[in-house]
Write a protein that holds these residues in place. Structure first.
Motif, PDB file in Angstrom:
ATOM      1  N   GLY A 210      39.088 -23.257 -25.299  1.00  0.00           N
ATOM      2  CA  GLY A 210      37.740 -23.042 -24.800  1.00  0.00           C
ATOM      3  C   GLY A 210      37.550 -21.562 -24.535  1.00  0.00           C
ATOM      4  N   ARG A 211      36.511 -20.982 -25.110  1.00  0.00           N
ATOM      5  CA  ARG A 211      36.260 -19.544 -24.953  1.00  0.00           C
ATOM      6  C   ARG A 211      34.988 -19.353 -24.134  1.00  0.00           C
ATOM      7  N   TYR A 212      35.087 -18.560 -23.072  1.00  0.00           N
ATOM      8  CA  TYR A 212      33.966 -18.455 -22.149  1.00  0.00           C
ATOM      9  C   TYR A 212      33.549 -17.001 -21.908  1.00  0.00           C
ATOM     10  N   GLY A 213      32.295 -16.843 -21.501  1.00  0.00           N
ATOM     11  CA  GLY A 213      31.787 -15.591 -20.961  1.00  0.00           C
ATOM     12  C   GLY A 213      31.678 -15.778 -19.463  1.00  0.00           C
ATOM     13  N   TYR A 214      31.310 -14.726 -18.754  1.00  0.00           N
ATOM     14  CA  TYR A 214      31.274 -14.835 -17.300  1.00  0.00           C
ATOM     15  C   TYR A 214      29.884 -15.231 -16.801  1.00  0.00           C
ATOM     16  N   ASP A 215      29.481 -16.433 -17.230  1.00  0.00           N
ATOM     17  CA  ASP A 215      28.240 -17.028 -16.740  1.00  0.00           C
ATOM     18  C   ASP A 215      28.452 -18.539 -16.727  1.00  0.00           C
ATOM     19  N   ASN A 216      27.689 -19.225 -15.908  1.00  0.00           N
ATOM     20  CA  ASN A 216      27.905 -20.655 -15.697  1.00  0.00           C
ATOM     21  C   ASN A 216      27.753 -21.475 -16.974  1.00  0.00           C
ATOM     22  N   ALA A 217      26.733 -21.180 -17.767  1.00  0.00           N
ATOM     23  CA  ALA A 217      26.495 -21.971 -18.975  1.00  0.00           C
ATOM     24  C   ALA A 217      27.656 -21.838 -19.957  1.00  0.00           C
ATOM     25  N   SER A 218      28.128 -20.625 -20.145  1.00  0.00           N
ATOM     26  CA  SER A 218      29.234 -20.398 -21.067  1.00  0.00           C
ATOM     27  C   SER A 218      30.508 -21.072 -20.575  1.00  0.00           C
ATOM     28  N   MET A 219      30.760 -20.967 -19.285  1.00  0.00           N
ATOM     29  CA  MET A 219      31.965 -21.581 -18.728  1.00  0.00           C
ATOM     30  C   MET A 219      31.933 -23.096 -18.884  1.00  0.00           C
ATOM     31  N   MET A 220      30.804 -23.712 -18.576  1.00  0.00           N
ATOM     32  CA  MET A 220      30.721 -25.165 -18.683  1.00  0.00           C
ATOM     33  C   MET A 220      30.853 -25.613 -20.134  1.00  0.00           C
ATOM     34  N   ALA A 221      30.297 -24.852 -21.057  1.00  0.00           N
ATOM     35  CA  ALA A 221      30.413 -25.199 -22.471  1.00  0.00           C
ATOM     36  C   ALA A 221      31.875 -25.147 -22.911  1.00  0.00           C
ATOM     37  N   ALA A 222      32.617 -24.148 -22.428  1.00  0.00           N
ATOM     38  CA  ALA A 222      34.026 -24.025 -22.785  1.00  0.00           C
ATOM     39  C   ALA A 222      34.846 -25.183 -22.222  1.00  0.00           C
ATOM     40  N   LEU A 223      34.542 -25.575 -20.990  1.00  0.00           N
ATOM     41  CA  LEU A 223      35.281 -26.677 -20.367  1.00  0.00           C
ATOM     42  C   LEU A 223      34.978 -28.001 -21.064  1.00  0.00           C
ATOM     43  N   GLN A 224      33.743 -28.219 -21.436  1.00  0.00           N
ATOM     44  CA  GLN A 224      33.394 -29.452 -22.131  1.00  0.00           C
ATOM     45  C   GLN A 224      34.067 -29.532 -23.497  1.00  0.00           C
ATOM     46  N   GLU A 225      34.279 -28.374 -24.091  1.00  0.00           N
ATOM     47  CA  GLU A 225      34.905 -28.330 -25.411  1.00  0.00           C
ATOM     48  C   GLU A 225      36.357 -28.809 -25.373  1.00  0.00           C
ATOM     49  N   VAL A 226      37.032 -28.568 -24.247  1.00  0.00           N
ATOM     50  CA  VAL A 226      38.455 -28.933 -24.169  1.00  0.00           C
ATOM     51  C   VAL A 226      38.707 -30.168 -23.316  1.00  0.00           C
ATOM     52  N   ALA A 227      37.670 -30.701 -22.691  1.00  0.00           N
ATOM     53  CA  ALA A 227      37.852 -31.775 -21.704  1.00  0.00           C
ATOM     54  C   ALA A 227      38.642 -32.962 -22.248  1.00  0.00           C
ATOM     55  N   LEU A 228      38.306 -33.425 -23.440  1.00  0.00           N
ATOM     56  CA  LEU A 228      38.977 -34.601 -23.984  1.00  0.00           C
ATOM     57  C   LEU A 228      40.430 -34.345 -24.329  1.00  0.00           C
ATOM     58  N   SER A 229      40.803 -33.096 -24.547  1.00  0.00           N
ATOM     59  CA  SER A 229      42.175 -32.767 -24.941  1.00  0.00           C
ATOM     60  C   SER A 229      43.118 -32.621 -23.751  1.00  0.00           C
ATOM     61  N   ILE A 230      42.573 -32.450 -22.553  1.00  0.00           N
ATOM     62  CA  ILE A 230      43.421 -32.183 -21.389  1.00  0.00           C
ATOM     63  C   ILE A 230      44.309 -33.369 -21.049  1.00  0.00           C
ATOM     64  N   SER A 231      43.798 -34.577 -21.238  1.00  0.00           N
ATOM     65  CA  SER A 231      44.594 -35.751 -20.862  1.00  0.00           C
ATOM     66  C   SER A 231      45.891 -35.842 -21.640  1.00  0.00           C
ATOM     67  N   ASP A 232      45.916 -35.270 -22.845  1.00  0.00           N
ATOM     68  CA  ASP A 232      47.103 -35.347 -23.697  1.00  0.00           C
ATOM     69  C   ASP A 232      47.897 -34.044 -23.701  1.00  0.00           C
ATOM     70  N   ALA A 233      47.567 -33.134 -22.782  1.00  0.00           N
ATOM     71  CA  ALA A 233      48.246 -31.834 -22.731  1.00  0.00           C
ATOM     72  C   ALA A 233      49.253 -31.792 -21.592  1.00  0.00           C
ATOM     73  N   ASP A 234      50.233 -30.906 -21.753  1.00  0.00           N
ATOM     74  CA  ASP A 234      51.225 -30.692 -20.692  1.00  0.00           C
ATOM     75  C   ASP A 234      50.776 -29.602 -19.726  1.00  0.00           C
ATOM     76  N   ALA A 235      49.971 -28.658 -20.221  1.00  0.00           N
ATOM     77  CA  ALA A 235      49.620 -27.508 -19.404  1.00  0.00           C
ATOM     78  C   ALA A 235      48.261 -26.949 -19.809  1.00  0.00           C
ATOM     79  N   ILE A 236      47.668 -26.185 -18.895  1.00  0.00           N
ATOM     80  CA  ILE A 236      46.403 -25.485 -19.145  1.00  0.00           C
ATOM     81  C   ILE A 236      46.661 -24.005 -18.927  1.00  0.00           C
ATOM     82  N   PHE A 237      46.407 -23.218 -19.956  1.00  0.00           N
ATOM     83  CA  PHE A 237      46.685 -21.783 -19.929  1.00  0.00           C
ATOM     84  C   PHE A 237      45.412 -21.021 -19.587  1.00  0.00           C
ATOM     85  N   ILE A 238      45.446 -20.252 -18.482  1.00  0.00           N
ATOM     86  CA  ILE A 238      44.286 -19.491 -18.016  1.00  0.00           C
ATOM     87  C   ILE A 238      44.719 -18.036 -17.809  1.00  0.00           C
TER      88      ILE A 238
END
Length: 400
Positions: free
Chosen positions: A222-250
């Protein structure tokens, strides 16, 4: 530094310099200098060309320090810290070891070019700085192909080149350290959330490379800019993949790690069992946030750095940024080389010593292409603080 230490610094031999400074300052400083003497080259006579700029020290070997003292904002602040750290280092090494000429670049490319040209005309054996990548490139052009070795403080590896070494923290190395450590602990599937721009692109590419080499993969980005809309779009893009992941890299700092963790929980995503991974920017995050507890991040050796920061604060009355530590190490290294053989010792063979040096933030060494390799530690966020879980390497072995 204790008075007794100051009195001894002027006469101590090069072979004992690192150990001496370690005893005086209660910390290790650059070591690993070659034991052999430089090629038979006459030591230059005392400087005869008048220096233009603030002068620190009275040594025979002249070194120029190029910093944006008159730049506005953070650049000027950091420049002042670099100058102070250089003074502290020379006081530790002995004021008669070097003559440091401080030159103000103004933070501009023309200013850097002019300062570099002035340094060469005055017979500088080494250039320390500039700070900004564009200024480093401008100074390198002005210096010409056969210029004195340069230790610049930019973290943009594209500014490096033959004879222009970066004494800095290269972001890709921090990514490599944390992802490699996580992989060694069984992490195989990682979701990455990275900022838009070159830094995020580099972090994503390096994470993919390291994971692939260890049999893992980045399963979503998920690639984000520093605004709410961009951040939420990035999180929604990866949301379904998190359940099958071991880690989240920030690989970001400030309030970003906490904002991301809170937003994911607000979306109903279960983060239990998901390791959060970060880089040195996490030192600016809110480590008391319950969501970050158990997270891992790579950074410099905090124990060494804190000793330096304490000494700097005692001397100058304020806590410095980590960049100041780079200036301290650079001056200590230049001082040791000057004692080893004057200007004749400032050669690529010496600066590219394979064993590297032990500085105020850990081990480091310079590579032939001008980039560097540093030893980084890994920390776990525990009870609101960073707890060391994988120490930085104490030395380098083998070639680069």
């Amino acid at each position: 530094m204790h008075l007794a230490c100051a009195r001894r610094a002027g006469t101590i031999t090069v072979a004992a310099l690192a150990a001496f400074l370690s005893a005086c300052s209660t910390q290790q400083v650059p070591s690993g200098l070659p034991s052999r003497q430089p090629a038979a080259t006459a030591r230059p006579a005392a400087n005869t060309v008048p220096a233009q700029g603030e002068i620190i020290g009275s040594g025979e070997t002249r070194v120029a320090l190029l910093v944006p003292l008159s730049a506005e904002g953070n650049g000027g602040t950091v420049a002042g810290e670099i100058r102070n750290a250089a003074r502290l280092a020379l006081e530790d090494a002995g004021l008669d070891t070097l003559q440091i000429v401080v030159k103000d670049t103004g933070g501009t490319e023309p200013g850097a070019s002019a300062a570099a040209a002035s340094a060469v005309s005055e017979g500088a054996a080494m250039i320390l700085g500039p700070l900004f990548a564009a200024n480093v490139r401008a100074a390198s052009v002005a210096l010409g192909p056969a210029h004195p070795p340069t230790l610049a403080f930019s973290s943009d590896r594209s500014a490096a080149g033959p004879g222009t070494y970066l004494n800095s923290f290269l972001p890709g190395d921090l990514v490599r350290r944390i992802i490699a450590y996580a992989a060694s602990q069984g992490v195989r599937r990682v979701v990455a959330l990275v900022p838009n721009g070159p830094a995020g692109q580099l972090a994503e590419a390096e994470a993919r490379r390291v994971l692939q080499a260890s049999g893992g993969e980045v399963v979503a980005v998920g690639r984000y800019g520093y605004d709410n809309a961009s951040m939420m779009a990035a999180l929604q893009e990866v949301a379904l993949s998190i359940s099958d992941a071991d880690a989240i890299f920030i690989p970001d700092g400030g309030n970003t790690p906490s904002v991301i963790a809170a937003a994911l929980k607000g979306m109903g995503i279960d983060l239990s069992g998901k390791r959060l991974l970060g880089n040195g920017q996490w030192t600016s995050a809110n480590l008391s946030d319950p969501a970050l507890q158990g997270g891992w991040f790579a950074d410099v050796d905090h124990a060494r750095l804190n000793i330096f920061k304490g000494r700097y604060q005692q001397r100058f009355g304020a806590e410095p940024s980590v960049t100041a530590s780079l200036a301290y190490d650079s001056v200590i290294l230049a001082s040791a080389l000057a004692r080893q053989g004057g200007a004749a010792a400032f050669t690529p063979a010496y600066l590219q010593t394979v064993s590297g040096f032990a500085g105020t933030t850990g081990t480091f060494r310079f590579l032939p292409d001008g980039t560097n390799e540093r030893g980084y530690a890994v920390y776990e966020v525990t009870d609101g603080a960073a707890r060391l879980i994988s120490p930085a390497p104490a030395s380098f072995t083998g070639g680069s």
